[in-house]
Design a protein around this motif. Structure first.
Motif, mmCIF file in Angstrom:
data_model
loop_
_atom_site.group_PDB
_atom_site.id
_atom_site.type_symbol
_atom_site.label_atom_id
_atom_site.label_comp_id
_atom_site.label_asym_id
_atom_site.label_seq_id
_atom_site.Cartn_x
_atom_site.Cartn_y
_atom_site.Cartn_z
ATOM 1 N N PHE A 170 1.401 -1.522 -0.037
ATOM 2 C CA PHE A 170 0.058 -0.262 -0.027
ATOM 3 C C PHE A 170 0.769 0.842 0.182
ATOM 4 O O PHE A 170 2.080 1.160 0.330
ATOM 5 N N PHE A 171 0.573 2.249 -1.022
ATOM 6 C CA PHE A 171 1.241 3.427 -0.582
ATOM 7 C C PHE A 171 0.387 4.358 -0.932
ATOM 8 O O PHE A 171 -0.683 4.186 -1.272
ATOM 9 N N SER A 172 1.141 5.313 -0.726
ATOM 10 C CA SER A 172 -0.199 7.076 0.038
ATOM 11 C C SER A 172 0.218 7.596 -0.231
ATOM 12 O O SER A 172 2.266 7.810 0.175
ATOM 13 N N ARG A 173 -0.370 9.028 -0.172
ATOM 14 C CA ARG A 173 0.716 10.631 0.270
ATOM 15 C C ARG A 173 -0.783 11.118 0.846
ATOM 16 O O ARG A 173 -1.943 11.395 0.829
ATOM 17 N N THR A 174 0.280 11.361 2.144
ATOM 18 C CA THR A 174 -0.322 12.507 2.754
ATOM 19 C C THR A 174 -0.421 13.954 2.852
ATOM 20 O O THR A 174 0.682 14.462 2.967
ATOM 21 N N TYR A 175 -1.020 14.832 2.656
ATOM 22 C CA TYR A 175 -0.807 16.263 2.681
ATOM 23 C C TYR A 175 -1.037 17.018 4.382
ATOM 24 O O TYR A 175 -1.541 15.778 4.936
ATOM 25 N N LEU A 176 -0.397 17.298 4.809
ATOM 26 C CA LEU A 176 -0.488 18.207 5.757
ATOM 27 C C LEU A 176 -0.657 19.692 5.496
ATOM 28 O O LEU A 176 -0.011 19.927 5.201
ATOM 29 N N ARG A 177 -1.969 19.757 6.505
ATOM 30 C CA ARG A 177 -2.851 21.236 6.894
ATOM 31 C C ARG A 177 -1.883 21.628 7.390
ATOM 32 O O ARG A 177 -1.705 21.352 8.494
ATOM 33 N N SER A 178 -2.081 23.309 6.894
ATOM 34 C CA SER A 178 -1.624 23.834 8.248
ATOM 35 C C SER A 178 -2.948 24.284 9.433
ATOM 36 O O SER A 178 -4.113 23.887 9.409
ATOM 37 N N SER A 179 -2.051 24.385 10.979
ATOM 38 C CA SER A 179 -3.154 24.537 11.987
ATOM 39 C C SER A 179 -2.260 24.847 12.727
ATOM 40 O O SER A 179 -0.947 25.510 13.272
ATOM 41 N N HIS A 180 -2.934 25.840 13.770
ATOM 42 C CA HIS A 180 -2.537 27.276 14.635
ATOM 43 C C HIS A 180 -1.094 28.039 13.479
ATOM 44 O O HIS A 180 -0.409 28.510 14.406
ATOM 45 N N GLY A 181 -1.932 29.047 12.971
ATOM 46 C CA GLY A 181 -1.071 29.882 11.795
ATOM 47 C C GLY A 181 0.243 29.393 11.677
ATOM 48 O O GLY A 181 1.125 29.760 11.141
ATOM 49 N N GLN A 182 0.386 27.778 11.865
ATOM 50 C CA GLN A 182 1.997 27.045 11.060
ATOM 51 C C GLN A 182 1.730 27.497 9.165
ATOM 52 O O GLN A 182 0.966 27.876 8.415
ATOM 53 N N LYS B 285 7.272 20.802 10.546
ATOM 54 C CA LYS B 285 6.106 21.154 11.725
ATOM 55 C C LYS B 285 5.391 20.872 11.603
ATOM 56 O O LYS B 285 4.021 21.141 12.067
ATOM 57 N N GLY B 286 4.895 19.516 10.828
ATOM 58 C CA GLY B 286 4.235 18.333 11.212
ATOM 59 C C GLY B 286 3.347 17.677 12.419
ATOM 60 O O GLY B 286 3.871 17.440 12.914
ATOM 61 N N PRO B 287 1.902 17.802 12.492
ATOM 62 C CA PRO B 287 2.092 17.459 13.495
ATOM 63 C C PRO B 287 2.414 15.410 14.089
ATOM 64 O O PRO B 287 2.089 15.200 15.130
ATOM 65 N N GLU C 210 -4.201 4.757 10.956
ATOM 66 C CA GLU C 210 -2.555 4.447 10.833
ATOM 67 C C GLU C 210 -2.121 5.694 10.269
ATOM 68 O O GLU C 210 -0.664 6.412 11.459
ATOM 69 N N LEU C 211 -2.118 6.162 9.195
ATOM 70 C CA LEU C 211 -2.026 7.322 9.087
ATOM 71 C C LEU C 211 -2.446 8.220 9.678
ATOM 72 O O LEU C 211 -2.316 10.314 9.504
ATOM 73 N N GLY C 212 -3.550 8.673 10.261
ATOM 74 C CA GLY C 212 -4.578 9.679 10.896
ATOM 75 C C GLY C 212 -4.923 10.975 10.127
ATOM 76 O O GLY C 212 -5.073 12.118 9.858
ATOM 77 N N TRP C 213 -5.400 9.943 8.521
ATOM 78 C CA TRP C 213 -6.351 10.823 7.796
ATOM 79 C C TRP C 213 -7.743 10.849 8.564
ATOM 80 O O TRP C 213 -8.543 10.076 9.471
ATOM 81 N N SER C 214 -8.200 12.779 7.755
ATOM 82 C CA SER C 214 -9.652 12.866 8.360
ATOM 83 C C SER C 214 -9.929 13.721 7.295
ATOM 84 O O SER C 214 -9.232 13.850 6.634
ATOM 85 N N ILE C 215 -11.475 12.736 6.238
ATOM 86 C CA ILE C 215 -11.778 14.209 5.702
ATOM 87 C C ILE C 215 -12.696 15.707 6.042
ATOM 88 O O ILE C 215 -12.315 16.342 5.683
ATOM 89 N N SER C 216 -12.078 15.176 7.194
ATOM 90 C CA SER C 216 -12.563 17.359 7.495
ATOM 91 C C SER C 216 -11.577 18.245 7.270
ATOM 92 O O SER C 216 -10.565 17.776 7.275
ATOM 93 N N PRO C 217 -12.422 18.930 6.922
ATOM 94 C CA PRO C 217 -11.467 20.388 7.371
ATOM 95 C C PRO C 217 -10.254 21.003 7.849
ATOM 96 O O PRO C 217 -9.129 21.610 8.009
ATOM 97 N N GLU C 218 -10.639 21.025 9.305
ATOM 98 C CA GLU C 218 -10.005 20.476 10.477
ATOM 99 C C GLU C 218 -8.813 20.031 10.618
ATOM 100 O O GLU C 218 -7.810 20.220 11.516
ATOM 101 N N SER C 219 -9.287 18.865 10.169
ATOM 102 C CA SER C 219 -8.066 17.776 9.744
ATOM 103 C C SER C 219 -6.892 18.397 9.579
ATOM 104 O O SER C 219 -6.256 18.788 9.183
ATOM 105 N N GLY C 220 -5.353 17.843 10.434
ATOM 106 C CA GLY C 220 -4.384 18.116 9.985
ATOM 107 C C GLY C 220 -4.191 17.456 9.120
ATOM 108 O O GLY C 220 -2.422 17.527 8.518
ATOM 109 N N ARG C 221 -4.186 16.025 8.769
ATOM 110 C CA ARG C 221 -3.801 15.515 7.549
ATOM 111 C C ARG C 221 -4.839 15.047 6.695
ATOM 112 O O ARG C 221 -6.114 14.409 7.232
#
Length: 173
Positions: free
Chosen positions: A51-63, A70-72, A135-146
């Motif tokens: 299994f392979f994937s790419r996880t985007y790290l969203r900005s949070s708390h002004g990052q 500085k990923g979570p 395991e990767l901490g994915w979420s489709i929520s806009p508030e999620s960091g991953r």
């Protein structure tokens, strides 16, 4: 890229009749047919599933979204602390051409297996597929960091390289 239960549009495939089926379901259906054919022919093959994937790290708390370290889930040894899969890769935070921070992940689900018990392998693959987004901490929520990328943004060449490295000395006894 494994869309792993994320409900992402790119994990669906539209058939000729207009119905949609998750690509993973198509994969499992293909594997059932393939394994039945192997049983029928009484042949043995080696199977590796990555299994392979790419996880985007969203900005949070002004990052700053282009700040690579500085990923979570990034810690000092650049290993994703929430990814506990077998043979998981290290995942250093990088920045793509559009300035988005990301991590690439690889999980060896089945490695060089030649068993005749194909049904148990399909069950193992299904379980791993269900667990992978968690395991990767994915979420489709806009508030999620991953969040997962779309399939076209995954690093398929590295996934192929991982498998080829397993077979590099396969011809030697």
């Amino acid at each position: 890229s494994s869309g792993g239960g994320t409900g992402r549009k790119d994990s669906l495939g539209e058939d000729e009749d207009g119905s949609c089926e998750i690509y993973f379901d198509k994969y499992v259906s293909f594997m059932h047919r393939l394994f039945e054919k192997w049983k029928e022919l009484k042949v043995t093959h080696s199977l590796t599933v990555v299994f392979f994937s790419r996880t985007y790290l969203r900005s949070s708390h002004g990052q700053n979204s282009s700040s690579p370290n500085k990923g979570p889930h990034n810690n000092s040894n650049s290993r994703n602390s929430n990814f506990k899969g077998d043979s998981s890769s290290t995942s250093a935070v990088q920045v793509d051409i559009d300035g988005r921070r990301y991590e690439d992940h690889y999980k060896m689900v089945i490695e060089n297996t030649t068993t005749g018990d194909w049904d148990s392998l399909i069950l193992k693959i299904k379980r791993a597929f269900i667990q992978y987004p968690r395991e990767l901490g994915w979420s489709i929520s806009p508030e999620s960091g991953r969040a997962p990328s779309i399939a076209a943004q995954g690093n398929i060449l590295e996934a192929i390289n991982i498998t080829l490295n397993l077979l590099h000395f396969h011809y030697l006894d």
